[in-house]
Write a protein that holds these residues in place. Structure first.
Motif, PDB file in Angstrom:
ATOM      1  N   ASN A  50      -3.766   0.001   5.338  1.00 51.17           N
ATOM      2  CA  ASN A  50      -4.448   0.993   4.507  1.00 51.17           C
ATOM      3  C   ASN A  50      -4.286   2.345   5.174  1.00 51.17           C
ATOM      4  O   ASN A  50      -4.820   2.559   6.271  1.00 51.17           O
ATOM      5  CB  ASN A  50      -5.935   0.685   4.396  1.00 51.17           C
ATOM      6  CG  ASN A  50      -6.269  -0.233   3.245  1.00 51.17           C
ATOM      7  OD1 ASN A  50      -6.985   0.131   2.322  1.00 51.17           O
ATOM      8  ND2 ASN A  50      -5.747  -1.442   3.318  1.00 51.17           N
ATOM      9  N   PHE A 100       0.855  -1.187   0.000  1.00 54.08           N
ATOM     10  CA  PHE A 100       0.000   0.000   0.000  1.00 54.08           C
ATOM     11  C   PHE A 100       0.891   1.236   0.000  1.00 54.08           C
ATOM     12  O   PHE A 100       1.750   1.389   0.863  1.00 54.08           O
ATOM     13  CB  PHE A 100      -0.919   0.039   1.217  1.00 54.08           C
ATOM     14  CG  PHE A 100      -1.976   1.108   1.120  1.00 54.08           C
ATOM     15  CD1 PHE A 100      -3.228   0.815   0.592  1.00 54.08           C
ATOM     16  CD2 PHE A 100      -1.720   2.410   1.531  1.00 54.08           C
ATOM     17  CE1 PHE A 100      -4.198   1.801   0.477  1.00 54.08           C
ATOM     18  CE2 PHE A 100      -2.680   3.400   1.421  1.00 54.08           C
ATOM     19  CZ  PHE A 100      -3.924   3.095   0.892  1.00 54.08           C
ATOM     20  N   SER A 157      -9.988  -2.696   2.546  1.00 57.95           N
ATOM     21  CA  SER A 157      -9.605  -1.568   1.705  1.00 57.95           C
ATOM     22  C   SER A 157     -10.585  -0.430   1.953  1.00 57.95           C
ATOM     23  O   SER A 157     -11.797  -0.611   1.833  1.00 57.95           O
ATOM     24  CB  SER A 157      -9.612  -1.950   0.217  1.00 57.95           C
ATOM     25  OG  SER A 157      -9.231  -0.860  -0.588  1.00 57.95           O
TER      26      SER A 157
END
Length: 308
Positions: free
Chosen positions: A83, A38, A137
């Motif tokens: 995230n 990420f 997500s």
């Protein structure tokens, strides 16, 4: 005849070159495991072989030596799927963590700019069930969340062993869980990433049309169409967790010929002028879309046969 042959040879070479999508092993990949990438600004977050979250700085076209993030996120348990986003001016991280009681659940933490530590870790109850929540997500605007889970929400039914669910954020809570039945199958949908700019969802699945084991697919929430990503990203091995922005794509591949071994991170530069990776630490993918080669070669053969 020689002139015509040269023209078609150039067409054939062009088709082969066009079919190649340049994919590279990132220089921080090792023989261990690096997965679940990420990117936030110039930082690459990922999960190492000990199931801890690490961060690498992207500077002048190179990824720095990764280090474990500081603070209260990494524990003796497993932490997955970082995230990172800004919420009301504060940097926060959503991730999943293993507990012996409820398997993996969804958690959230805040970043302390002064101490450079992740603090105030809390479980996100409305995204967690008594079963396993593997992947998470969250959209950069904090309006949507997508979870891969073995569980169910609001007593709604699931499709397969592990499904993707969508939530919306309102009044400080994640609400209105929806099972994305148009993409969930009897197979496991493992990994999930939401790309806000195109309103697309990327996920991994082991379907009948996969090239290897698990492949990466995209799903447009606008057109409701599923796209099987190119053979140069997907291979005859497992491709799993995925990230993209306007400049690059990063994904996890397992035991690929162009990797270091185990789970590695691979990158495709969408804009090569802006993103460069140190070539001494890379291996370029040899995956080619051979359908183009076969079609072009057969066409050339038939034409020349008629001429001769």
């Amino acid at each position: 005849m020689k002139k015509l042959f040269s023209i078609f040879l150039l067409i054939l070479i062009g088709l082969i070159g066009f079919s190649q999508l340049e994919v590279r092993s990132i220089n921080i990949s090792t023989k261990g495991a690096e997965r679940m990438p990420f990117m936030f600004e110039d930082e690459l977050y990922f999960v190492d072989q000990n199931h801890d979250i690490r961060v690498s700085k992207y500077t002048n076209g190179q990824f720095s030596m990764p280090r474990k993030i500081k603070g209260d996120i990494n524990t003796e348990q497993n932490e997955l799927y970082p995230n990172v986003l800004l919420l009301e001016g504060k940097k926060i991280m959503y991730f999943t963590r293993y507990t012996p009681v409820t398997d993996y659940d969804v958690y959230k933490a805040e970043y302390n700019e002064n101490t450079e530590e992740w603090i105030n870790v809390s479980k996100v109850e409305e995204l967690s069930t008594s079963e396993q929540e593997w992947g998470i997500s969250v959209s950069p605007d904090h309006k949507k969340a997508f979870v891969t889970t073995k569980g169910i929400y609001n007593n709604l039914s699931n499709v397969g062993g592990r499904d993707i669910w969508m939530f919306e954020f309102k009044n400080g809570k994640w609400i209105n869980p929806i099972n994305l039945r148009e993409i969930n199958t009897s197979f496991d949908e493992w990994d999930v990433f939401y790309y806000l700019d195109k309103n697309e969802l990327y996920f991994s699945s082991k379907r009948d049309d996969s090239f290897g084991g698990y492949d990466i697919y995209s799903y447009s929430l606008n057109t409701k169409k599923i796209n099987h990503l190119d053979r140069n990203i997907n291979s005859d091995k497992d491709e799993r967790s995925f990230f993209r922005n306007k400049d690059l794509m990063i994904f996890t591949g397992k035991s690929r010929d162009d990797g270091q071994g185990g789970y590695d991170l691979f990158i495709h530069n969408i804009n090569p002028e802006e993103i460069h990776i140190e070539k001494t630490e890379e291996k370029i993918s040899s995956n080619i879309n051979y359908e183009y080669f076969i079609f072009a070669g057969l066409s050339l053969y038939l034409i020349l046969k008629n001429i001769i």
